[in-house]
Motif scaffolding. Structure first.
Motif, mmCIF file in Angstrom:
data_model
loop_
_atom_site.group_PDB
_atom_site.id
_atom_site.type_symbol
_atom_site.label_atom_id
_atom_site.label_comp_id
_atom_site.label_asym_id
_atom_site.label_seq_id
_atom_site.Cartn_x
_atom_site.Cartn_y
_atom_site.Cartn_z
ATOM 1 N N VAL A 60 1.343 -1.076 -0.329
ATOM 2 C CA VAL A 60 -0.474 -0.212 0.276
ATOM 3 C C VAL A 60 0.903 0.720 -0.394
ATOM 4 N N PRO A 61 0.367 1.394 -1.015
ATOM 5 C CA PRO A 61 1.816 3.641 -1.025
ATOM 6 C C PRO A 61 1.774 4.017 -0.272
ATOM 7 N N GLY A 62 2.552 4.564 0.587
ATOM 8 C CA GLY A 62 2.434 5.212 1.962
ATOM 9 C C GLY A 62 2.977 4.548 3.192
ATOM 10 N N ALA B 189 -7.131 -3.264 -4.100
ATOM 11 C CA ALA B 189 -6.758 -4.456 -4.565
ATOM 12 C C ALA B 189 -7.848 -5.586 -5.327
ATOM 13 N N ALA B 190 -9.359 -5.173 -4.367
ATOM 14 C CA ALA B 190 -10.374 -5.355 -5.043
ATOM 15 C C ALA B 190 -10.396 -4.847 -6.339
ATOM 16 N N ALA B 191 -9.906 -3.859 -7.178
ATOM 17 C CA ALA B 191 -10.032 -3.179 -8.422
ATOM 18 C C ALA B 191 -9.317 -4.068 -9.155
ATOM 19 N N VAL C 33 -13.888 1.709 -5.646
ATOM 20 C CA VAL C 33 -13.057 0.683 -6.554
ATOM 21 C C VAL C 33 -13.246 1.119 -8.111
ATOM 22 N N LEU C 34 -14.731 1.711 -8.378
ATOM 23 C CA LEU C 34 -13.890 1.745 -10.053
ATOM 24 C C LEU C 34 -13.576 3.333 -9.894
#
Ligand SMILES: [Zn+2]
Length: 400
Positions: free
Chosen positions: A252-254, A319-321, A353-354
């Motif tokens: 996860v960035p950051g 992650a879902a995307a 997610v979109l």
């Protein structure tokens, strides 16, 4: 818009691949029942003679029954009485091993929770399995009301090797290579179905939930463990050594959160419920770092608590995307306790997610179907899935 789409339609032809005709008949009645024999024939593409034969076999096992005729004037000819799942005789038992709790469940053949109880999870693997062995017979004796058990499901997060019956690795619990099936053999004289939490939930969603009638489904579980399960062609993938779906260590960035794997910034460590509860406690929102306290606060409308739950979904959305883009499922189910406590948060999830996917409008992104009972449902899902896939192989034992 993903959110405007209805769930997959019921009554699609169940796959005849597993369990032969008997399994197909049972799954058709589960998905669309009560159904007449001719409707079962249309749904399964089996001949009338084959439907009759399988119906007789399944009825003899107490899995299927003919509904009694409705009152009314007698009609000419032989009436076709509809067939339904028989929920009077059998139950599935299961235990979900979580970080804070052990959840015991009993489900009927329609996936309805008949009973559930929970105990605090304390100690190491040996202590936990001792507690399960000690509690289970009494739980079943008190709550099964004489119905017979089809099997015992055992479900936990992390890397679970179902074939070997072993929990290979569960970071938050600190378990490594625990031979759960071996250690629980003999408790109930029943087959023990060990499964990962995400895969168990994927099975439950396909049988009884948002995936009813679908064959392509992805389950993303976000608890203290983060894990995914993938169903394709109606079958839940295990992958080599049952390791498919291990996405908890995507970066996860950051994020600088230390992870049980030794690195920092992994998705699992960043969005684990213990991490989020600690964050809420550090901000003075809750008197102790307990996730249930945060959920209760958010359910009561507290803006800051809701903000933390939204942030958790925002961090999870990439992650879902990614799962949608790689696997292109009909349904993506996100099982996360904040969505259960505050159902309106699903809108935020879809929106996030979109932002990261090129999903098509026919794809459904949704929360888990089983509300507060999700752990009991997961615990028993493997047993019920096995009954629906291979009904003629059932072995049963009297409960109690
Ligand atoms: Zn990690």
């Amino acid at each position: 818009m993903l959110s405007l789409v209805a769930p997959p339609t019921l009554g699609r032809t169940p796959l005849p691949a597993e369990g032969g005709g008997a399994g197909a008949v049972l799954r058709a009645v589960l998905a669309g029942g009560p159904l007449t024999r001719s409707a079962v024939g249309r749904a399964t593409e089996l001949s009338p003679a084959a439907v009759s034969r399988h119906t007789a076999d399944l009825s003899a096992l107490g899995l299927l029954r003919e509904l009694p005729p409705e009152d009314g004037p007698p009609r000419a000819g032989r009436p076709q009485l509809p067939l339904d799942i028989d929920t009077r005789h059998h139950l599935a038992a299961g235990v979900h091993i979580g970080v804070p709790w052990l959840t015991f469940g009993l489900l009927d053949l329609r996936g309805r929770v008949v009973a559930h109880e929970r105990l605090p999870r304390r100690g190491d693997a040996a202590d936990v399995l001792r507690t399960v062995r000690a509690h289970l017979p009494g739980f079943v004796g008190r709550r099964a009301a004489g119905r017979s058990l089809l099997g015992l499901g055992v479900v936990t997060g992390g890397w679970v090797d179902s074939e070997r019956g072993t929990v290979v690795q569960h970071g938050p619990l600190g378990w490594r290579d625990v031979p759960v099936r071996e250690l629980l053999k003999g408790v109930t004289r029943l087959p023990v179905h060990l499964e990962s939490h995400a895969r168990a939930l994927a099975r439950a969603e396909l049988l009884f939930g948002a995936g009813r009638g679908a064959t392509e489904l992805v389950e993303l579980f976000v608890g203290n463990v983060v894990d995914a399960a993938i169903a394709t062609g109606g079958t839940v993938l295990r992958g080599r050594r049952s390791r498919a779906g291990d996405i908890g260590h995507l970066p996860v960035p950051g994020s600088t959160e230390p992870c049980s794997c030794g690195r920092t910034g992994c998705l699992e460590a960043t969005v684990a419920q213990d991490t989020v509860a600690r964050r809420a406690h550090a901000r003075g929102l809750i008197p102790a770092p307990e996730f249930d306290l945060l959920l209760r606060l958010a359910a009561g409308g507290d803006t800051e608590a809701l903000g933390l739950l939204k942030e958790r979904l925002t961090l999870t959305a990439p992650a879902a995307a990614l799962l949608i883009d790689v696997l292109n499922p009909e349904v993506l189910v996100v099982s996360e306790a904040g969505l259960t406590a505050v159902p309106s948060l699903v809108g935020h999830l879809r929106e996030q997610v979109l932002r990261h996917t090129r999903a098509e409008p026919t794809q459904l992104v949704t929360a888990a179907s089983f509300g507060m009972e999700v752990l009991a449902v997961a615990a028993c899902a493997g047993v019920l899935d096995s009954a629906y896939q291979r009904p003629m192989e059932l072995r049963t034992a009297r409960a109690g």
